[in-house]
Design a protein around this motif. Sequence first.
Motif, PDB file in Angstrom:
ATOM      1  N   ASN A 104       0.805  -1.220   0.000  1.00 39.50           N
ATOM      2  CA  ASN A 104       0.000   0.000   0.000  1.00 39.50           C
ATOM      3  C   ASN A 104       0.839   1.271   0.000  1.00 39.50           C
ATOM      4  OD1 ASN A 104      -2.891  -1.100   0.530  1.00 39.50           O
ATOM      5  ND2 ASN A 104      -1.656  -2.128   2.079  1.00 39.50           N
ATOM      6  N   ASP A 105       2.156   1.148   0.118  1.00 40.64           N
ATOM      7  CA  ASP A 105       3.010   2.323   0.306  1.00 40.64           C
ATOM      8  C   ASP A 105       3.725   2.689  -0.993  1.00 40.64           C
ATOM      9  OD1 ASP A 105       5.302   4.025   1.115  1.00 40.64           O
ATOM     10  OD2 ASP A 105       4.529   3.617   3.125  1.00 40.64           O
ATOM     11  N   PRO A 106       3.524   3.893  -1.510  1.00 39.33           N
ATOM     12  CA  PRO A 106       4.135   4.280  -2.789  1.00 39.33           C
ATOM     13  C   PRO A 106       5.628   4.545  -2.716  1.00 39.33           C
ATOM     14  CG  PRO A 106       2.928   6.117  -1.853  1.00 39.33           C
ATOM     15  CD  PRO A 106       2.620   4.945  -0.986  1.00 39.33           C
ATOM     16  N   SER A 107       6.203   4.615  -1.514  1.00 39.64           N
ATOM     17  CA  SER A 107       7.645   4.826  -1.398  1.00 39.64           C
ATOM     18  C   SER A 107       8.401   3.514  -1.233  1.00 39.64           C
ATOM     19  CB  SER A 107       7.960   5.740  -0.211  1.00 39.64           C
ATOM     20  OG  SER A 107       7.676   5.081   1.010  1.00 39.64           O
ATOM     21  N   VAL A 108       7.671   2.387  -1.173  1.00 37.34           N
ATOM     22  CA  VAL A 108       8.272   1.085  -0.873  1.00 37.34           C
ATOM     23  C   VAL A 108       7.985   0.110  -2.009  1.00 37.34           C
ATOM     24  CG1 VAL A 108       8.361  -0.834   0.765  1.00 37.34           C
ATOM     25  CG2 VAL A 108       7.935   1.488   1.602  1.00 37.34           C
ATOM     26  N   ARG A 109       8.981  -0.731  -2.318  1.00 42.49           N
ATOM     27  CA  ARG A 109       8.778  -1.861  -3.198  1.00 42.49           C
ATOM     28  C   ARG A 109       9.365  -3.098  -2.530  1.00 42.49           C
ATOM     29  NH1 ARG A 109       5.296   0.496  -4.734  1.00 42.49           N
ATOM     30  NH2 ARG A 109       4.636   1.080  -6.835  1.00 42.49           N
ATOM     31  N   VAL A 110       8.607  -4.195  -2.573  1.00 45.92           N
ATOM     32  CA  VAL A 110       9.005  -5.419  -1.889  1.00 45.92           C
ATOM     33  C   VAL A 110       9.894  -6.242  -2.809  1.00 45.92           C
ATOM     34  CG1 VAL A 110       8.196  -7.505  -0.723  1.00 45.92           C
ATOM     35  CG2 VAL A 110       6.860  -5.386  -0.570  1.00 45.92           C
ATOM     36  N   ALA A 111      11.025  -6.689  -2.290  1.00 50.70           N
ATOM     37  CA  ALA A 111      11.979  -7.500  -3.043  1.00 50.70           C
ATOM     38  C   ALA A 111      12.274  -8.775  -2.249  1.00 50.70           C
ATOM     39  CB  ALA A 111      13.246  -6.698  -3.318  1.00 50.70           C
ATOM     40  N   ARG A 112      13.364  -9.423  -2.577  1.00 52.94           N
ATOM     41  CA  ARG A 112      13.720 -10.679  -1.921  1.00 52.94           C
ATOM     42  C   ARG A 112      15.226 -10.724  -1.698  1.00 52.94           C
ATOM     43  NH1 ARG A 112      11.994 -16.243  -4.759  1.00 52.94           N
ATOM     44  NH2 ARG A 112       9.921 -15.803  -3.930  1.00 52.94           N
ATOM     45  N   GLY A 113      15.633 -11.407  -0.630  1.00 53.01           N
ATOM     46  CA  GLY A 113      17.048 -11.527  -0.302  1.00 53.01           C
ATOM     47  C   GLY A 113      17.817 -12.309  -1.347  1.00 53.01           C
ATOM     48  N   PHE A 114      19.139 -12.308  -1.198  1.00 52.18           N
ATOM     49  CA  PHE A 114      20.016 -12.964  -2.165  1.00 52.18           C
ATOM     50  C   PHE A 114      20.135 -14.449  -1.818  1.00 52.18           C
ATOM     51  CE2 PHE A 114      24.285 -14.347  -3.534  1.00 52.18           C
ATOM     52  CZ  PHE A 114      24.178 -14.086  -4.884  1.00 52.18           C
ATOM     53  N   GLY A 115      19.728 -15.319  -2.741  1.00 49.29           N
ATOM     54  CA  GLY A 115      19.897 -16.746  -2.550  1.00 49.29           C
ATOM     55  C   GLY A 115      18.932 -17.379  -1.580  1.00 49.29           C
ATOM     56  N   ASN A 116      17.919 -16.633  -1.117  1.00 50.14           N
ATOM     57  CA  ASN A 116      16.949 -17.211  -0.193  1.00 50.14           C
ATOM     58  C   ASN A 116      15.581 -16.575  -0.437  1.00 50.14           C
ATOM     59  OD1 ASN A 116      16.994 -14.660   1.099  1.00 50.14           O
ATOM     60  ND2 ASN A 116      18.554 -15.324   2.542  1.00 50.14           N
ATOM     61  N   PHE A 117      14.667 -16.744   0.505  1.00 51.16           N
ATOM     62  CA  PHE A 117      13.301 -16.245   0.316  1.00 51.16           C
ATOM     63  C   PHE A 117      12.961 -15.153   1.326  1.00 51.16           C
ATOM     64  CE2 PHE A 117      13.413 -20.817  -0.822  1.00 51.16           C
ATOM     65  CZ  PHE A 117      13.398 -20.638  -2.197  1.00 51.16           C
ATOM     66  N   GLN A 118      13.980 -14.473   1.814  1.00 50.90           N
ATOM     67  CA  GLN A 118      13.808 -13.399   2.783  1.00 50.90           C
ATOM     68  C   GLN A 118      13.111 -12.206   2.144  1.00 50.90           C
ATOM     69  OE1 GLN A 118      17.495 -11.649   4.110  1.00 50.90           O
ATOM     70  NE2 GLN A 118      16.588 -10.885   5.993  1.00 50.90           N
ATOM     71  N   GLU A 119      12.133 -11.631   2.862  1.00 53.22           N
ATOM     72  CA  GLU A 119      11.540 -10.384   2.385  1.00 53.22           C
ATOM     73  C   GLU A 119      12.541  -9.245   2.551  1.00 53.22           C
ATOM     74  OE1 GLU A 119       6.706 -10.654   2.788  1.00 53.22           O
ATOM     75  OE2 GLU A 119       7.802  -9.375   4.187  1.00 53.22           O
ATOM     76  N   SER A 120      12.633  -8.408   1.520  1.00 48.63           N
ATOM     77  CA  SER A 120      13.440  -7.197   1.564  1.00 48.63           C
ATOM     78  C   SER A 120      12.600  -6.065   1.000  1.00 48.63           C
ATOM     79  CB  SER A 120      14.732  -7.350   0.762  1.00 48.63           C
ATOM     80  OG  SER A 120      15.542  -8.374   1.296  1.00 48.63           O
ATOM     81  N   TYR A 121      12.965  -4.833   1.349  1.00 48.99           N
ATOM     82  CA  TYR A 121      12.119  -3.696   0.986  1.00 48.99           C
ATOM     83  C   TYR A 121      12.989  -2.550   0.479  1.00 48.99           C
ATOM     84  CZ  TYR A 121       9.890  -6.510   4.594  1.00 48.99           C
ATOM     85  OH  TYR A 121       9.456  -7.572   5.352  1.00 48.99           O
ATOM     86  N   PHE A 122      12.707  -2.102  -0.745  1.00 46.76           N
ATOM     87  CA  PHE A 122      13.316  -0.880  -1.254  1.00 46.76           C
ATOM     88  C   PHE A 122      12.518   0.306  -0.717  1.00 46.76           C
ATOM     89  CE2 PHE A 122      14.992  -3.639  -4.679  1.00 46.76           C
ATOM     90  CZ  PHE A 122      16.294  -3.174  -4.757  1.00 46.76           C
ATOM     91  N   ILE A 123      13.146   1.159   0.082  1.00 45.12           N
ATOM     92  CA  ILE A 123      12.524   2.393   0.572  1.00 45.12           C
ATOM     93  C   ILE A 123      13.333   3.560   0.028  1.00 45.12           C
ATOM     94  CG2 ILE A 123      11.687   3.686   2.561  1.00 45.12           C
ATOM     95  CD1 ILE A 123      11.833   1.158   4.208  1.00 45.12           C
ATOM     96  N   ARG A 124      12.675   4.395  -0.753  1.00 45.26           N
ATOM     97  CA  ARG A 124      13.353   5.492  -1.439  1.00 45.26           C
ATOM     98  C   ARG A 124      14.531   4.969  -2.262  1.00 45.26           C
ATOM     99  NH1 ARG A 124      13.208  10.723   2.734  1.00 45.26           N
ATOM    100  NH2 ARG A 124      10.963  11.106   2.495  1.00 45.26           N
ATOM    101  N   GLY A 125      14.411   3.736  -2.746  1.00 49.27           N
ATOM    102  CA  GLY A 125      15.418   3.163  -3.623  1.00 49.27           C
ATOM    103  C   GLY A 125      16.562   2.467  -2.925  1.00 49.27           C
ATOM    104  N   TYR A 126      16.596   2.491  -1.585  1.00 50.75           N
ATOM    105  CA  TYR A 126      17.645   1.808  -0.828  1.00 50.75           C
ATOM    106  C   TYR A 126      17.045   0.597  -0.121  1.00 50.75           C
ATOM    107  CZ  TYR A 126      20.475   6.035  -1.471  1.00 50.75           C
ATOM    108  OH  TYR A 126      21.176   7.087  -2.005  1.00 50.75           O
ATOM    109  N   ILE A 127      17.828  -0.468  -0.023  1.00 47.65           N
ATOM    110  CA  ILE A 127      17.298  -1.721   0.486  1.00 47.65           C
ATOM    111  C   ILE A 127      17.274  -1.750   2.016  1.00 47.65           C
ATOM    112  CG2 ILE A 127      19.441  -3.052   0.658  1.00 47.65           C
ATOM    113  CD1 ILE A 127      16.111  -4.236  -0.880  1.00 47.65           C
ATOM    114  N   LEU A 128      16.241  -2.376   2.561  1.00 51.26           N
ATOM    115  CA  LEU A 128      16.129  -2.691   3.981  1.00 51.26           C
ATOM    116  C   LEU A 128      15.729  -4.157   4.076  1.00 51.26           C
ATOM    117  CD1 LEU A 128      15.928  -1.527   7.019  1.00 51.26           C
ATOM    118  CD2 LEU A 128      13.465  -1.641   6.606  1.00 51.26           C
ATOM    119  N   ASN A 129      16.501  -4.962   4.786  1.00 48.94           N
ATOM    120  CA  ASN A 129      16.198  -6.376   4.930  1.00 48.94           C
ATOM    121  C   ASN A 129      15.251  -6.622   6.094  1.00 48.94           C
ATOM    122  OD1 ASN A 129      18.016  -7.500   2.833  1.00 48.94           O
ATOM    123  ND2 ASN A 129      19.603  -6.602   4.119  1.00 48.94           N
TER     124      ASN A 129
END
Length: 732
Positions: A104-129
């Motif tokens: 629901n957040d226009p500043s966030v895009r949901v991604a995934r960790g490297f080599g696993n299924f961890q949720e990660s989040y791009f906030i303002r284009g920078y990653i947060l695990n």
Amino acid sequence: MKFNPRKLTLALLYHFSLSHAFAEDLQKADSQIETLDEIKVNASADANAKGLMKPFAGGQVAKGGRVGVLGNKDAMDTPFSINAYTNELIQNQQARSVGDVLLNDPSVRVARGFGNFQESYFIRGYILNSDSVAYNGLYGILPRQYIAAELFERVEVLRGASAFLNGASPNGDGIGGSISLLPKRAPNDPLNLVSAGWSSGNQQFFSADVARRFGPDDRAGVRLNVSRRDGGTAIDKEDAELDLVSVAFDWRGDDVRLSADAGYQDNKLKQTRTNVTLSATSANITAVPDAPSSDKNWAQPWSYSNERDVFGTIRGEWDINRKVTAFAALGARHTHEANSLANLTLTNSMTGAGTQTRFDNIREESVLTGEAGLKGVFQTGSVEHDWVLSTTSYSTLRKIDFAFQNTLNTNLYNPVYYAQPAFTGANAAPFDLYVSYEANLQSTAIGDTLSFFDKKLLVTAGLRHQNLKYLNKGATGLVTSQYDETKVSPIFGVVVKPWDGVSLYANYIEALAQGDTAPATANGLPVANAGQVLAPFVSKQKEVGAKFDFGKVRLTTAYFTTEKPRGITNAAQQFTNSGSEDHQGIELMTYGEVMPGLRVLGGLTWLHTEQKDTNNAATEGKQTIGVPDKQANFGVEWDVIGLSGLTLDARVISTDSMYANASNSLQVPGWTRFDLGARYVTDIKGKLLTVRGRIDNVADRDYWASSGGFPNNGYLVMGAPRTVTISAQLDF
């Protein structure tokens, strides 16, 4: 004389406590005294006298949230951009995780960790695990890879750097923003919620949420949540199973408030669709491949990922007097993970040909973290001070072992499935856990918000002294790298309220992260300082914005710039931190109830990213991997006129194209997705029944949802196929 933050903390705690105790007798004006709410007000989620911030009109977003060490603030009173998504929104959208809420957040895009299924989040284009998500103000407490929605009451998104507000993220991320989850607490009235449902792939789920308050004046409360999910998903052959139990306790006295939480989550995934890595060495990777059918699954049938977490926290506040409150919190988590994985590496972007390699690993991680401090208010002339002093500590110990062997040929569009290949040679030996990583972070912060002209002007300033210690070891026990660095992180923010319902703000704040480690080689040559860990990276953010409160609708806008240092190898083959990734953007968001029965939530984000001083003509001035120029979300809810109890909702999520490599030669197409939902609330013999239905990705769009999620990697993650979810909830 060496600076000692702990001695300074003790001295300042003692000074503030005594000085404000004496000042209390000198300041008797009622307007200058903050009294506690009555005992039987909403139970707090963080043992705070003010309790939860109230929902804004429409109930989907709260009026404000926790602004790190500064505590709960109305969004109109803070020089930062913050959204706090409520449990009402979480339930009505049948969200299953933090990532589902952040759709629901226009500043966030949901991604995934490297080599696993961890949720990660791009906030303002920078990653947060996901293992950098805070729980009730503490880092590292919740499950590391996936956090089920039953564990939290609210999801708070604080956009922008936050080294002063929250301390440095233990994982070196959080440059574009932070996420904090609030635990559930027993409400004033008895709670008995039982839910059951079904979703595509024959996934079945059940949950119960029970709470009671008891004792004199209902001062004590207990809340229990249990949940189970089991079955397939909308992706072919994929299976997911989750078991969860959490219990929360809180107690409110006249001048003491206590809370505690304990939780257990067991998350098991089988044949989960993997990431797709584009080979960096194959000449046949000339473009990003077309996305396959949305339900296609190329994961090997023997692949799995199991994660089991146990965690707990305690928190307390004591009002020393009417002007000064002491607080403390402690939290811990233990995680056990076991995986057998086989991610896909594409070698031909036209035919879909690729390889998979069996990778097994086990991991155990223990985290212990805490904070303590004082906060209060005092007056100097006509200026009111809202001050805080705190100290924090975070430590983690990680044990791992792994094996990597057996390359299998397959295809993205026509997967080839194999029996599980056996490990041979040294890899055939049983796993033997060894300590691979230790981290210890300590910090001391002091801050003050000054109020002028009857709170028409608010000025926030502060400093946080931070010490970062990291230690990495190899399987033989030898130290491969270590790190012990100290930095001071400042903050300065201003809020001006020229008219009622209007807040203009500006801030300067920094993020702090461990520096990069010099690689062994670069540009085909040895690196002169291979293995050296660079000094802490200090990312600098400047932001200005405006917030408008129209009574039932809020509108916020912001312009920001953030400079993130990065390590590069210079012409002398020396690895230095002279490079950077610079992001600037504009955010426009709105939420509320535009008219009775019609609610809105969404916005737009424009981003411009640039790699600078890379010492590489192919990447200089190019955009950051995985970050689109534009992204938008907009949702609407409508209580159907003439059909009492029926509500319809719709949401559109749109993401512009992005790049999967640093040279920007591989472009990932943009995508737009539509979601629809409905719910019906009725009374059955005095019991409230809510039936909900939802279709995500209504058009069954085939698309790459994200690129990357780990620094300097552009791996692809497929978007989920059309998914139908139906549930019934009984409140009795």
